[in-house]
Design an enzyme around this catalytic site. Structure first.
Site, short mmCIF file in Angstrom:
data_model
loop_
_atom_site.label_atom_id
_atom_site.label_comp_id
_atom_site.label_asym_id
_atom_site.label_seq_id
_atom_site.Cartn_x
_atom_site.Cartn_y
_atom_site.Cartn_z
N LYS A 70 9.33 9.10 3.97
CA LYS A 70 7.91 9.16 4.35
C LYS A 70 7.52 8.16 5.45
O LYS A 70 6.62 8.44 6.23
CB LYS A 70 7.01 8.95 3.13
N ASP A 106 -1.10 13.32 0.93
CA ASP A 106 -1.12 12.74 -0.43
C ASP A 106 -2.48 12.10 -0.64
O ASP A 106 -3.09 12.25 -1.71
CB ASP A 106 -0.04 11.65 -0.57
N ALA A 131 0.89 -2.11 -6.39
CA ALA A 131 0.82 -2.45 -4.97
C ALA A 131 2.06 -1.92 -4.25
O ALA A 131 2.46 -2.45 -3.21
CB ALA A 131 0.68 -3.96 -4.78
N GLY A 132 2.69 -0.89 -4.82
CA GLY A 132 3.85 -0.27 -4.19
C GLY A 132 3.38 0.76 -3.16
O GLY A 132 2.21 0.77 -2.77
N GLY A 133 4.29 1.63 -2.76
CA GLY A 133 3.97 2.61 -1.72
C GLY A 133 2.75 3.46 -2.06
O GLY A 133 1.84 3.61 -1.24
N ALA A 134 2.70 3.99 -3.27
CA ALA A 134 1.61 4.88 -3.66
C ALA A 134 0.28 4.14 -3.75
O ALA A 134 -0.73 4.57 -3.19
CB ALA A 134 1.94 5.54 -5.00
N LEU A 226 -1.81 8.59 -11.20
CA LEU A 226 -1.15 9.38 -10.15
C LEU A 226 0.05 10.14 -10.72
O LEU A 226 0.54 11.08 -10.12
CB LEU A 226 -0.69 8.49 -8.99
N TYR A 228 2.00 12.76 -13.11
CA TYR A 228 1.66 14.02 -13.78
C TYR A 228 2.76 14.49 -14.74
O TYR A 228 2.63 15.54 -15.37
CB TYR A 228 1.35 15.13 -12.76
N GLY A 249 -2.12 13.24 -12.25
CA GLY A 249 -1.92 13.42 -10.81
C GLY A 249 -1.58 14.84 -10.38
O GLY A 249 -1.27 15.07 -9.21
P1 ATR Z 1 5.89 3.96 -5.57
O1 ATR Z 1 6.44 4.51 -4.29
O2 ATR Z 1 5.87 4.95 -6.71
O3 ATR Z 1 4.59 3.29 -5.39
P2 ATR Z 1 7.16 1.39 -5.61
O4 ATR Z 1 6.79 1.19 -4.19
O5 ATR Z 1 8.53 1.01 -6.07
O6 ATR Z 1 6.96 2.89 -6.07
O7 ATR Z 1 6.06 0.58 -6.49
C1 ATR Z 1 6.15 0.50 -7.87
C2 ATR Z 1 4.89 -0.19 -8.41
O8 ATR Z 1 4.97 -0.20 -9.84
C3 ATR Z 1 4.74 -1.64 -7.98
O9 ATR Z 1 3.37 -1.98 -7.93
C4 ATR Z 1 5.43 -2.38 -9.14
O10 ATR Z 1 5.05 -3.71 -9.32
P3 ATR Z 1 5.79 -4.90 -8.48
O11 ATR Z 1 5.17 -4.87 -7.12
O12 ATR Z 1 5.49 -6.12 -9.24
O13 ATR Z 1 7.26 -4.53 -8.47
C5 ATR Z 1 4.95 -1.55 -10.30
N1 ATR Z 1 5.82 -1.69 -11.45
C6 ATR Z 1 7.05 -1.14 -11.64
N2 ATR Z 1 7.53 -1.47 -12.84
C7 ATR Z 1 6.60 -2.26 -13.44
C8 ATR Z 1 6.49 -2.90 -14.71
N3 ATR Z 1 7.47 -2.79 -15.62
N4 ATR Z 1 5.37 -3.60 -14.98
C9 ATR Z 1 4.38 -3.70 -14.09
N5 ATR Z 1 4.41 -3.12 -12.87
C10 ATR Z 1 5.49 -2.40 -12.55
#
Ligand code: ATR
Length: 289
Positions: A70, A106, A131-134, A226, A228, A249
């Protein structure tokens, strides 16, 4: 009937075999009477630019883009829509004269899904989990749609701060307030729209949830996950148990596809047609469950 005039659309990503997008687009093509087929294409690492160029040469009308391409696909485009460029992620390529223009349906899809359920962003107090990609893309959407304040809660503080800095900079106001997930008790009083943008709770880990405290859920009037798969996440159940409304979602998936289809074909899909596609998606989910 596939014939000499059939147009091709598709999905590029890796992996692609579990995608539900063919259900969306092939159903729409049939309902609209368009001579169009939609096919998933698995693109191997390092061959993305070649794939986009090849699609263009083959007169492919449009493409969706999924993980892990993406962001990387932006380099191969002739133009990128403003919101998608801000977000730094594109999921839809639309054919233009010189090549493809990129969009992020999206986010416009999420917005349409929310609006359709009567959920507002403008002026709202919002809790955004992740705070990840989505979640980062949702933060941009909230900025673009003039949210009141967005309390961005993330396990890793630095990532929350980085998203806040970027989005606040882009919109010239402090719309995003970064917080550590474990500090949720410091949220101000009041009722919030909560958007669950982490990967926590996604099948097969359906019992997982980022916050497991009934007091937190009492702050939420509406929860939008988000995810589903499963159809009802634990986050959604907790929102409902505390008296709030909860959504998954699937409508976001539906409308990201519908908006892509509209861009490719220059048509407007009616709510009735959208409803038919939604039913097909629900059936398809049953098959995957
Ligand atoms: P996506 O593309 O689905 O957004 P991503 O970029 O890997 O995937 O982001 C995953 C998100 O889920 C992040 O906000 C992550 O928190 P961190 O930034 O601290 O890694 C969060 N996440 C994943 N596993 C987690 C957990 N067990 N507890 C809390 N937050 C989690």
């Amino acid at each position: 009937m596939i014939d000499g005039k059939t147009r091709l659309c598709g999905l590029i990503g890796n992996p692609v075999e579990h995608t539900m997008s063919p259900v969306i687009h092939n159903t729409l093509a049939e309902k609209c009477g368009h001579n169009l087929v939609y096919v998933p294409f698995q693109v191997e690492e390092g061959r993305l630019a070649e794939a986009v160029k090849g699609a263009c040469a083959l007169n492919v009308l449009g493409l969706n883009v999924t993980v892990p391409y993406k962001s990387a696909v932006i380099e191969s485009l002739v133009e990128t829509d403003e919101l998608a460029a801000h977000i730094g992620a594109v999921n839809t390529l639309v054919r233009t004269d010189g090549g493809y223009k990129g969009y992020n349906t999206d986010m416009t899809g999420l917005y349409r899904a929310m609006t359709g359920e009567g959920i507002r962003i403008e002026g709202e107090e919002i809790i955004l989990l992740g705070a990840g990609g989505a979640a980062r893309a949702v933060a941009y959407l909230c900025g673009a749609q003039k949210a009141g304040k967005v309390w961005l809660l993330n396990r890793t503080r630095e990532k929350a701060e980085q998203v806040a800095e970027e989005v606040n900079g882009a919109f010239g106001r402090d719309v995003i307030v970064p917080m550590l997930l474990s500090d949720y008790q410091k949220l101000p009083d009041g009722k919030f729209l909560a958007i669950q943008g982490t990967s926590v709770g996604l099948a097969p880990n359906t019992e997982d949830v980022v916050i497991d405290d009934a007091a937190f859920y009492r702050k939420i009037h509406t929860g939008f996950d988000l995810i589903y798969r499963p159809f009802t996440t634990r986050f959604m159940s907790l929102v409902q148990e505390a008296g709030g409304k909860a959504y998954n979602g699937l409508k976001m998936l539906l409308y990201q596809g519908i908006i892509a289809y509209e861009l490719w074909n220059g048509v407007e899909i009616t709510e009735e047609e959208a409803g038919l596609v939604y039913e097909k998606l629900r059936q398809a989910m049953g098959l995957f469950a």
